[in-house]
Design an enzyme around this catalytic site. Structure first.
Site, PDB file in Angstrom:
ATOM      1  N   ASP A  97       1.181  -0.518  10.835  1.00 31.02           N
ATOM      2  CA  ASP A  97       1.402  -1.637  10.001  1.00 31.02           C
ATOM      3  C   ASP A  97       0.201  -2.047   9.401  1.00 31.02           C
ATOM      4  O   ASP A  97      -0.826  -2.439  10.054  1.00 31.02           O
ATOM      5  CB  ASP A  97       2.093  -2.713  10.755  1.00 31.02           C
ATOM      6  CG  ASP A  97       2.685  -3.811   9.661  1.00 31.02           C
ATOM      7  OD1 ASP A  97       3.244  -3.375   8.515  1.00 31.02           O
ATOM      8  OD2 ASP A  97       2.874  -4.956  10.195  1.00 31.02           O
ATOM      9  N   HIS A  98       0.453  -2.228   8.006  1.00 27.42           N
ATOM     10  CA  HIS A  98      -0.844  -2.736   7.170  1.00 27.42           C
ATOM     11  C   HIS A  98      -2.206  -1.734   7.378  1.00 27.42           C
ATOM     12  O   HIS A  98      -3.075  -2.261   6.961  1.00 27.42           O
ATOM     13  CB  HIS A  98      -0.904  -4.257   7.091  1.00 27.42           C
ATOM     14  CG  HIS A  98      -0.071  -5.015   6.566  1.00 27.42           C
ATOM     15  ND1 HIS A  98       1.225  -5.058   7.124  1.00 27.42           N
ATOM     16  CD2 HIS A  98       0.015  -5.752   5.532  1.00 27.42           C
ATOM     17  CE1 HIS A  98       2.155  -5.852   6.286  1.00 27.42           C
ATOM     18  NE2 HIS A  98       1.310  -5.933   5.355  1.00 27.42           N
ATOM     19  N   CYS A 124       1.410  11.439  -5.953  1.00 29.08           N
ATOM     20  CA  CYS A 124       1.208  10.934  -4.857  1.00 29.08           C
ATOM     21  C   CYS A 124      -0.158  11.401  -4.132  1.00 29.08           C
ATOM     22  O   CYS A 124      -0.573  10.923  -3.262  1.00 29.08           O
ATOM     23  CB  CYS A 124       2.268  11.830  -3.880  1.00 29.08           C
ATOM     24  SG  CYS A 124       3.751  11.303  -4.092  1.00 29.08           S
ATOM     25  N   HIS A 132      -0.724   5.400   1.940  1.00 30.79           N
ATOM     26  CA  HIS A 132      -1.014   6.765   2.242  1.00 30.79           C
ATOM     27  C   HIS A 132      -1.610   7.576   0.798  1.00 30.79           C
ATOM     28  O   HIS A 132      -1.282   6.951  -0.175  1.00 30.79           O
ATOM     29  CB  HIS A 132       0.144   7.461   2.903  1.00 30.79           C
ATOM     30  CG  HIS A 132       0.945   8.050   2.247  1.00 30.79           C
ATOM     31  ND1 HIS A 132       1.757   9.154   2.758  1.00 30.79           N
ATOM     32  CD2 HIS A 132       1.750   7.648   1.011  1.00 30.79           C
ATOM     33  CE1 HIS A 132       2.779   9.363   1.964  1.00 30.79           C
ATOM     34  NE2 HIS A 132       2.771   8.410   0.892  1.00 30.79           N
ATOM     35  N   HIS A 173       4.236   2.199   1.205  1.00 29.40           N
ATOM     36  CA  HIS A 173       5.685   2.433   1.202  1.00 29.40           C
ATOM     37  C   HIS A 173       5.838   1.319   2.404  1.00 29.40           C
ATOM     38  O   HIS A 173       5.231   1.108   3.205  1.00 29.40           O
ATOM     39  CB  HIS A 173       5.939   3.606   1.851  1.00 29.40           C
ATOM     40  CG  HIS A 173       5.984   4.882   1.052  1.00 29.40           C
ATOM     41  ND1 HIS A 173       6.583   4.941  -0.267  1.00 29.40           N
ATOM     42  CD2 HIS A 173       4.851   5.897   0.871  1.00 29.40           C
ATOM     43  CE1 HIS A 173       6.279   5.981  -0.851  1.00 29.40           C
ATOM     44  NE2 HIS A 173       5.045   6.523  -0.134  1.00 29.40           N
ATOM     45  N   GLU A 223      11.404   6.792   3.936  1.00 28.13           N
ATOM     46  CA  GLU A 223       9.916   6.483   3.240  1.00 28.13           C
ATOM     47  C   GLU A 223      10.329   5.645   1.855  1.00 28.13           C
ATOM     48  O   GLU A 223       9.557   4.659   1.667  1.00 28.13           O
ATOM     49  CB  GLU A 223       9.147   7.807   2.942  1.00 28.13           C
ATOM     50  CG  GLU A 223       7.842   7.603   2.551  1.00 28.13           C
ATOM     51  CD  GLU A 223       7.210   8.843   2.254  1.00 28.13           C
ATOM     52  OE1 GLU A 223       6.391   9.154   3.063  1.00 28.13           O
ATOM     53  OE2 GLU A 223       7.497   9.729   1.250  1.00 28.13           O
ATOM     54  N   HIS A 230      -1.138   4.766  -2.357  1.00 27.64           N
ATOM     55  CA  HIS A 230      -0.013   3.941  -2.767  1.00 27.64           C
ATOM     56  C   HIS A 230       0.687   3.417  -1.475  1.00 27.64           C
ATOM     57  O   HIS A 230       0.390   4.223  -0.241  1.00 27.64           O
ATOM     58  CB  HIS A 230       1.019   4.533  -3.659  1.00 27.64           C
ATOM     59  CG  HIS A 230       1.472   5.928  -2.953  1.00 27.64           C
ATOM     60  ND1 HIS A 230       1.013   7.078  -3.266  1.00 27.64           N
ATOM     61  CD2 HIS A 230       2.539   6.163  -2.171  1.00 27.64           C
ATOM     62  CE1 HIS A 230       1.706   8.006  -2.456  1.00 27.64           C
ATOM     63  NE2 HIS A 230       2.609   7.339  -2.118  1.00 27.64           N
TER      64      HIS A 230
HETATM   65 NI    NI Z   1       3.926   8.122  -0.691  1.00 25.85          NI
END
Ligand code: NI
Length: 133
Positions: free
Chosen positions: A78-79, A36, A17, A44, A122, A42
């Site tokens: 996911d992914h 961010c 995100h 998580h 997160e 990046h």
């Molecule tokens: Ni983040």
């Protein structure tokens, strides 16, 4: 009020995100969201905790909840890059907003108002909860 027993099941997905909103300038975005806001995002490894209340009379089957959350949440995110998800076109992909979105996707699918809480872990140090309005 009768004693309420809740059960929490954990689910996992990995997603990218970028904290960014088109409603603010690039500079203000950078000020608010810091690293961010990096252009390419990046990732998580998210853990989502789904808490439902148990009812001995008509138990929500563990496998049923597992199937529902896997289909509606894990498969969806996911992914993926969360910023490209249709639900995040006008919403910043913060953990708070992710928790609210997941609540909204599950609350009507889980019968008898049994959904109690959505938790989103997160990072090691950042955890968000949503319990509905
Ligand atoms: Ni983040």
């Amino acid at each position: 009020m009768a004693t309420k027993v809740t059960i929490t099941q954990a689910f996992h997905f990995s997603a990218a995100h970028r904290l960014h909103t088109e409603q603010l300038s690039l500079e203000v975005n950078r000020q608010i969201f810091g690293k961010c806001n990096n252009l390419h995002g990046h990732g998580h490894n998210y853990t989502v905790f789904v808490t439902v209340c148990e009812d001995g009379a008509s138990p929500l089957l563990r496998g049923e909840l597992n199937r529902l959350v896997t289909e509606r949440i894990v498969r969806r995110f996911d992914h993926q890059h969360l910023n490209y998800d249709p639900a995040f076109q006008d919403v910043v992909t913060t953990g708070e907003n992710l928790a609210k979105l997941i609540w909204g996707l599950l609350v009507k699918e889980i019968p008898d108002r049994r959904l109690q809480k959505i938790g989103v872990l997160e990072t090691r140090d950042n955890y968000f909860e949503y319990v509905g309005d």
